[in-house]
Write a protein that holds these residues in place. Sequence first.
Motif, mmCIF file in Angstrom:
data_model
loop_
_atom_site.group_PDB
_atom_site.id
_atom_site.type_symbol
_atom_site.label_atom_id
_atom_site.label_comp_id
_atom_site.label_asym_id
_atom_site.label_seq_id
_atom_site.Cartn_x
_atom_site.Cartn_y
_atom_site.Cartn_z
ATOM 1 N N VAL A 103 0.850 -1.198 0.000
ATOM 2 C CA VAL A 103 0.000 0.000 0.000
ATOM 3 C C VAL A 103 0.884 1.246 0.000
ATOM 4 O O VAL A 103 0.699 2.175 -0.801
ATOM 5 N N PHE A 130 -8.080 8.483 4.224
ATOM 6 C CA PHE A 130 -8.507 7.111 3.926
ATOM 7 C C PHE A 130 -8.018 6.202 5.062
ATOM 8 O O PHE A 130 -7.096 5.401 4.875
ATOM 9 N N ASP A 132 -8.926 3.580 6.463
ATOM 10 C CA ASP A 132 -8.968 2.133 6.293
ATOM 11 C C ASP A 132 -7.640 1.590 5.749
ATOM 12 O O ASP A 132 -7.329 0.410 5.901
ATOM 13 N N LEU A 133 -6.854 2.469 5.113
ATOM 14 C CA LEU A 133 -5.608 1.995 4.495
ATOM 15 C C LEU A 133 -4.451 1.938 5.494
ATOM 16 O O LEU A 133 -3.481 1.199 5.280
ATOM 17 N N HIS A 136 -3.134 -1.277 6.814
ATOM 18 C CA HIS A 136 -2.650 -2.190 5.767
ATOM 19 C C HIS A 136 -1.420 -1.633 5.044
ATOM 20 O O HIS A 136 -1.047 -2.136 3.997
ATOM 21 N N LEU A 144 -5.687 -6.719 -0.434
ATOM 22 C CA LEU A 144 -6.808 -5.861 -0.019
ATOM 23 C C LEU A 144 -8.117 -6.339 -0.633
ATOM 24 O O LEU A 144 -8.118 -7.003 -1.672
ATOM 25 N N SER A 145 -9.214 -5.940 -0.005
ATOM 26 C CA SER A 145 -10.528 -6.216 -0.607
ATOM 27 C C SER A 145 -10.707 -5.295 -1.817
ATOM 28 O O SER A 145 -9.960 -4.302 -1.968
ATOM 29 N N GLN A 148 -11.182 -1.724 -0.733
ATOM 30 C CA GLN A 148 -9.956 -1.091 -0.216
ATOM 31 C C GLN A 148 -8.992 -0.780 -1.365
ATOM 32 O O GLN A 148 -8.328 0.253 -1.383
ATOM 33 N N ARG A 149 -8.948 -1.695 -2.342
ATOM 34 C CA ARG A 149 -8.045 -1.477 -3.482
ATOM 35 C C ARG A 149 -8.477 -0.218 -4.251
ATOM 36 O O ARG A 149 -7.666 0.556 -4.722
ATOM 37 N N MET A 151 -10.042 2.344 -2.964
ATOM 38 C CA MET A 151 -9.669 3.512 -2.159
ATOM 39 C C MET A 151 -8.174 3.797 -2.315
ATOM 40 O O MET A 151 -7.756 4.944 -2.378
ATOM 41 N N LEU A 152 -7.375 2.704 -2.389
ATOM 42 C CA LEU A 152 -5.932 2.893 -2.575
ATOM 43 C C LEU A 152 -5.660 3.548 -3.935
ATOM 44 O O LEU A 152 -4.823 4.456 -4.039
ATOM 45 N N TYR A 178 -19.781 -1.546 -2.043
ATOM 46 C CA TYR A 178 -18.567 -0.753 -2.232
ATOM 47 C C TYR A 178 -18.771 0.353 -3.262
ATOM 48 O O TYR A 178 -18.145 1.406 -3.181
#
Length: 251
Positions: A103, A130, A132-133, A136, A144-145, A148-149, A151-152, A178
């Motif tokens: 990440v 963000f 949630d990142l 990770h 990542l889910s 999450q990916r 958001m990344l 999502y």
Amino acid sequence: MSSSADRNEPILLRASGLAAGYGPLQVLWDVDLEVASRECVILLGPNGAGKTTLLKSLLGLVPLWGGQIEFGGSRVERLRTDRRVQAGIAYMSEIGVFPNLSVDENLRLGGYFLPRHETRLRAQRLYAKFPDLVQHRRALAASLSGGQRKMLSLAKAFMSGPRLLVMDEPSAGLSPRYVKEVVATLDGLHAEGLSMLIAEQNLGFLDLADRVCVLDSGRMRFSGDRSTLERDDVLRRSYFGLEEPSRAKPD
Ligand code: ATP
């Protein structure tokens, strides 16, 4: 949904007469497109219409055959992709991240042209945006889910400090839950004044639109507000898949 655009906002991106293609195949034909400051434009169109080609041509990832692109008042169509990114255009592709990098590494790549201390500062700010990142940050993006990916990839695009965020199908591969989360995040960024150009087929994203454009067979067929598009029978059926009940064929 928030709408931060104003009719009097200056034009940030103005593309005119764009032509592009691959080898002998011409995909874009005389395409005009504008995005004003603080405006969110949703680009609709069927599969193969040329949406990805159009977005990539704005970044210089697909060479232009003709036409011109102005960004922030300067011509950019001859600039390399990294110069366009430095000028303030960020691109989020359908995939968006490098799965075999962590990440943190993905984020740093998003700001590869920045001085080190600036990269660190911006990454810290983005982790705050963000959250949630954060937990990770050392994990591989592949772990990542889907949400999450996404958001990344948004955070990665943000590392360059864009004025215009260009996104290709941010809903790709996401569950409806999502999709809602991504739309809500984009709505927040839009409310903060970010300009956005989003190629999408997921109708959930229309809630973000100040304006909708329709590309078909490489030509711009429509540019206007959502309600005008929805009132147009032909466009409505073609791009929303909606039949009027009285005209629907029996099974
Ligand atoms: P989709 O929603 O399916 O991604 P799209 O509207 O984004 O479609 P493009 O991906 O831009 O459309 O594709 C437009 C046309 O260009 C299609 O006919 C496609 O097959 C062709 N095309 C896209 N990329 C290439 C390439 N690298 N080489 C050759 N042809 C390509």
